[in-house]
Design a protein around this motif. Structure first.
Motif, PDB file in Angstrom:
ATOM      1  N   ARG A  44       5.750   4.340  -0.604  1.00  0.00           N
ATOM      2  CA  ARG A  44       6.139   3.560  -1.774  1.00  0.00           C
ATOM      3  C   ARG A  44       5.645   2.127  -1.744  1.00  0.00           C
ATOM      4  O   ARG A  44       5.785   1.396  -2.712  1.00  0.00           O
ATOM      5  CB  ARG A  44       7.671   3.556  -1.902  1.00  0.00           C
ATOM      6  CG  ARG A  44       8.207   4.945  -2.111  1.00  0.00           C
ATOM      7  CD  ARG A  44       9.717   4.984  -2.140  1.00  0.00           C
ATOM      8  NE  ARG A  44      10.171   6.383  -2.204  1.00  0.00           N
ATOM      9  CZ  ARG A  44      11.425   6.760  -2.269  1.00  0.00           C
ATOM     10  NH1 ARG A  44      12.375   5.843  -2.289  1.00  0.00           N
ATOM     11  NH2 ARG A  44      11.753   8.028  -2.309  1.00  0.00           N
ATOM     12  N   SER A  45       5.108   1.691  -0.618  1.00  0.00           N
ATOM     13  CA  SER A  45       4.655   0.301  -0.548  1.00  0.00           C
ATOM     14  C   SER A  45       3.573   0.162   0.498  1.00  0.00           C
ATOM     15  O   SER A  45       3.395   1.036   1.366  1.00  0.00           O
ATOM     16  CB  SER A  45       5.827  -0.627  -0.203  1.00  0.00           C
ATOM     17  OG  SER A  45       6.225  -0.429   1.147  1.00  0.00           O
ATOM     18  N   GLY A  92      10.770   8.522   3.078  1.00  0.00           N
ATOM     19  CA  GLY A  92      11.225   8.610   1.694  1.00  0.00           C
ATOM     20  C   GLY A  92      12.648   9.118   1.593  1.00  0.00           C
ATOM     21  O   GLY A  92      13.457   8.603   0.810  1.00  0.00           O
ATOM     22  N   ARG A  93      12.968  10.098   2.394  1.00  0.00           N
ATOM     23  CA  ARG A  93      14.344  10.631   2.372  1.00  0.00           C
ATOM     24  C   ARG A  93      15.334   9.586   2.862  1.00  0.00           C
ATOM     25  O   ARG A  93      16.428   9.431   2.296  1.00  0.00           O
ATOM     26  CB  ARG A  93      14.425  11.873   3.260  1.00  0.00           C
ATOM     27  CG  ARG A  93      13.800  13.092   2.649  1.00  0.00           C
ATOM     28  CD  ARG A  93      13.803  14.262   3.609  1.00  0.00           C
ATOM     29  NE  ARG A  93      13.106  15.400   3.034  1.00  0.00           N
ATOM     30  CZ  ARG A  93      12.596  16.404   3.730  1.00  0.00           C
ATOM     31  NH1 ARG A  93      12.710  16.400   5.049  1.00  0.00           N
ATOM     32  NH2 ARG A  93      11.982  17.393   3.135  1.00  0.00           N
ATOM     33  N   ARG A  94      14.949   8.856   3.908  1.00  0.00           N
ATOM     34  CA  ARG A  94      15.854   7.810   4.433  1.00  0.00           C
ATOM     35  C   ARG A  94      16.076   6.743   3.381  1.00  0.00           C
ATOM     36  O   ARG A  94      17.194   6.271   3.169  1.00  0.00           O
ATOM     37  CB  ARG A  94      15.259   7.193   5.693  1.00  0.00           C
ATOM     38  CG  ARG A  94      15.432   8.009   6.938  1.00  0.00           C
ATOM     39  CD  ARG A  94      15.341   7.136   8.167  1.00  0.00           C
ATOM     40  NE  ARG A  94      14.058   6.459   8.290  1.00  0.00           N
ATOM     41  CZ  ARG A  94      12.976   6.985   8.864  1.00  0.00           C
ATOM     42  NH1 ARG A  94      13.015   8.217   9.347  1.00  0.00           N
ATOM     43  NH2 ARG A  94      11.856   6.298   8.953  1.00  0.00           N
ATOM     44  N   GLN A 113       5.529  -4.646  -9.056  1.00  0.00           N
ATOM     45  CA  GLN A 113       4.917  -5.975  -9.089  1.00  0.00           C
ATOM     46  C   GLN A 113       4.203  -6.270  -7.774  1.00  0.00           C
ATOM     47  O   GLN A 113       3.098  -6.788  -7.758  1.00  0.00           O
ATOM     48  CB  GLN A 113       5.998  -7.035  -9.321  1.00  0.00           C
ATOM     49  CG  GLN A 113       6.414  -7.158 -10.768  1.00  0.00           C
ATOM     50  CD  GLN A 113       7.353  -8.320 -11.002  1.00  0.00           C
ATOM     51  OE1 GLN A 113       7.853  -8.922 -10.061  1.00  0.00           O
ATOM     52  NE2 GLN A 113       7.601  -8.627 -12.257  1.00  0.00           N
ATOM     53  N   LYS A 114       4.839  -5.886  -6.678  1.00  0.00           N
ATOM     54  CA  LYS A 114       4.228  -6.136  -5.366  1.00  0.00           C
ATOM     55  C   LYS A 114       2.938  -5.326  -5.232  1.00  0.00           C
ATOM     56  O   LYS A 114       1.936  -5.819  -4.727  1.00  0.00           O
ATOM     57  CB  LYS A 114       5.192  -5.708  -4.252  1.00  0.00           C
ATOM     58  CG  LYS A 114       6.276  -6.702  -3.958  1.00  0.00           C
ATOM     59  CD  LYS A 114       7.102  -6.219  -2.748  1.00  0.00           C
ATOM     60  CE  LYS A 114       8.381  -6.983  -2.664  1.00  0.00           C
ATOM     61  NZ  LYS A 114       9.281  -6.423  -1.638  1.00  0.00           N
ATOM     62  N   GLU A 115       2.984  -4.084  -5.675  1.00  0.00           N
ATOM     63  CA  GLU A 115       1.829  -3.205  -5.507  1.00  0.00           C
ATOM     64  C   GLU A 115       0.632  -3.695  -6.310  1.00  0.00           C
ATOM     65  O   GLU A 115      -0.502  -3.420  -5.971  1.00  0.00           O
ATOM     66  CB  GLU A 115       2.180  -1.771  -5.948  1.00  0.00           C
ATOM     67  CG  GLU A 115       3.058  -1.046  -4.965  1.00  0.00           C
ATOM     68  CD  GLU A 115       2.416  -0.979  -3.584  1.00  0.00           C
ATOM     69  OE1 GLU A 115       2.900  -1.664  -2.664  1.00  0.00           O
ATOM     70  OE2 GLU A 115       1.417  -0.270  -3.436  1.00  0.00           O
ATOM     71  N   ALA A 116       0.900  -4.430  -7.406  1.00  0.00           N
ATOM     72  CA  ALA A 116      -0.202  -4.952  -8.214  1.00  0.00           C
ATOM     73  C   ALA A 116      -1.065  -5.901  -7.392  1.00  0.00           C
ATOM     74  O   ALA A 116      -2.250  -6.073  -7.667  1.00  0.00           O
ATOM     75  CB  ALA A 116       0.347  -5.664  -9.441  1.00  0.00           C
TER      76      ALA A 116
END
Lengths: 199, 215
Positions: A44-45, A92-94, A113-116
């Motif tokens: 996710r990041s 991801g589950r955690r 926003q961070k991923e941008a």
């Protein structure tokens, strides 16, 4: 410090490395970006992706050190892809459990926003709009298609290896790859028709 | 037509639609010229565009962290690729691979001498004039011509029995060579004066030096 001095000191430092460390450095230079890319697709990041790749490498060297790794160097990447995927699923589950406990709200928007600011691909001045569009397309793909595309195009895996890593048949891997490419093709075509793309 | 709407109609007719901007006109032009219908984006085209995109390299700190993680273990070397001389020894090197190359050359000499010894002293007592050099030991010179008591070779053959990798050796000029041991069985059939055929089998070994791939 003078930039030239920095470069020369780094070069000197690199030359002082043992042949083994130099070999590892070369291997990481070639394969590190591919592993990070796959981890980013799975997680996710950017930070999670880096941690996952780090953990996967730890597992690899522990097996190598213990003499428990089955296969030669050609088996490292398939092993790492499989391990990265498993670690991503666990993380991801955690995270999901933690968010449910904390009633986390608004986190997804912050993440986006961070991923941008953390693009997945190197930017070149030519054809950058195509790159951005394809990157967005890959992120929008259903994960089961995106992971096959990433492993095939940048991981150089065969459909048999992809199937083994993802626990699917090679035919399913090939189908998902085709579906993924079709979706990206439609995205490019649509953007061209709308005039968003000058290709 | 009702006259109360005539004025509105006249006002409307006087209004002209805004002209499309240049970008929009371009797209409309492309549409009527058929350039938009033609979809030259093939699957292979998408693939090649994807492949041209390079994944972002990890930042220096992340890279150094990964390097520190993996450097704890010596970089394992493939059997077919070797580091240059003086490099760190591979983590799982076989003991046989550390045999120096000159030992291979010495083994060739011993194998040749062994072959010569075996050929010159056959158990049947028949003297056979055979060359003793390793390179020529594959062929036997038949004894021909008059003379009772001399054995005559009726058949000679050689067969490769085993080939085994003895590991790496280094030449004096630094080039790595892989040493391969070849085991042959030379078979000779000789007729005795009384007409009986005697078969002799002489084992022979050769060491082959094959240039090794270097990285």
């Amino acid at each position: 410090m003078d930039p030239d001095d920095t470069v020369s000191s780094l070069s000197a430092a690199a030359e002082n490395l043992s042949p083994s460390t130099r070999a590892w450095r070369e291997w990481l230079t070639e394969n590190g970006p591919r592993l990070i890319l796959f981890a980013r697709q799975q997680s996710r990041s950017a930070e999670d992706a880096e941690d996952i790749v780090q953990d996967a490498l730890v597992k690899l060297v522990e097996k190598l050190d213990a003499g428990e790794f089955v296969g030669g160097q050609e088996a490292w990447m398939p092993y790492l892809f499989t391990t990265i995927r498993r670690l991503s699923i666990d993380l991801g589950r955690r995270d999901d459990r933690r968010r449910r406990r904390e009633d986390y709200v608004g986190g997804e928007a912050d993440n986006e926003q961070k991923e941008a600011f953390h693009p997945w691909f190197e930017s070149e001045s030519s054809d950058d709009e195509t790159r951005q569009l394809l990157e967005a397309g890959i992120k929008e793909l259903p994960p089961k298609f995106a992971e096959v595309v990433v492993m095939k195009v940048w991981g150089d895996r065969t459909f048999a290896e992809i199937g083994e890593a993802l626990d699917i048949s090679p035919n399913t891997a090939a189908s998902r790859y085709r579906y993924g490419l079709e979706a990206l093709k439609k995205k490019l075509s649509s953007a061209r028709r709308k005039g968003d793309l000058s290709i | 037509m009702d006259h109360e709407f005539q004025d509105i109609e006249d006002s409307l007719k006087g209004m002209r639609p805004a002209a499309p901007d240049a970008a929009c006109l371009g797209r409309l032009l492309a549409a009527v010229e058929g350039r938009l219908q033609k979809n030259d984006l093939s699957m292979a085209g998408v693939e090649s565009r994807l492949a041209a995109m390079a994944p972002v390299a990890p930042g220096p700190e992340v890279f150094e962290r990964m390097l520190n993680t993996v450097s704890r273990v010596p970089f394992p070397v493939s059997d077919k690729v070797v580091l240059f001389p003086g490099a760190a020894k591979p983590a799982a090197a076989k003991a046989a691979s550390r045999r120096p190359w000159y030992a291979a050359a010495a083994a060739v000499a011993v194998a040749g001498a062994f072959s010569a010894m075996m050929v010159e002293k056959p158990s049947t007592g028949i003297q056979i004039p055979v060359t003793t050099k390793t390179e020529e030991s594959r062929g036997y010179t038949p004894v021909s011509g008059p003379g009772a008591g001399n054995g005559k070779i009726v058949r000679a053959s050689t067969g490769l029995q085993e080939a085994s990798d003895q590991g790496l050796g280094w030449r004096t000029d630094g080039k790595p060579m892989r040493v391969v041991k070849l085991k042959y069985m030379d078979t000779v059939q000789v007729t005795q004066p009384d007409g009986k055929v005697v078969e002799m089998q002489v084992p022979r070994e050769e060491l082959l030096l094959v240039p090794e791939k270097i990285d």
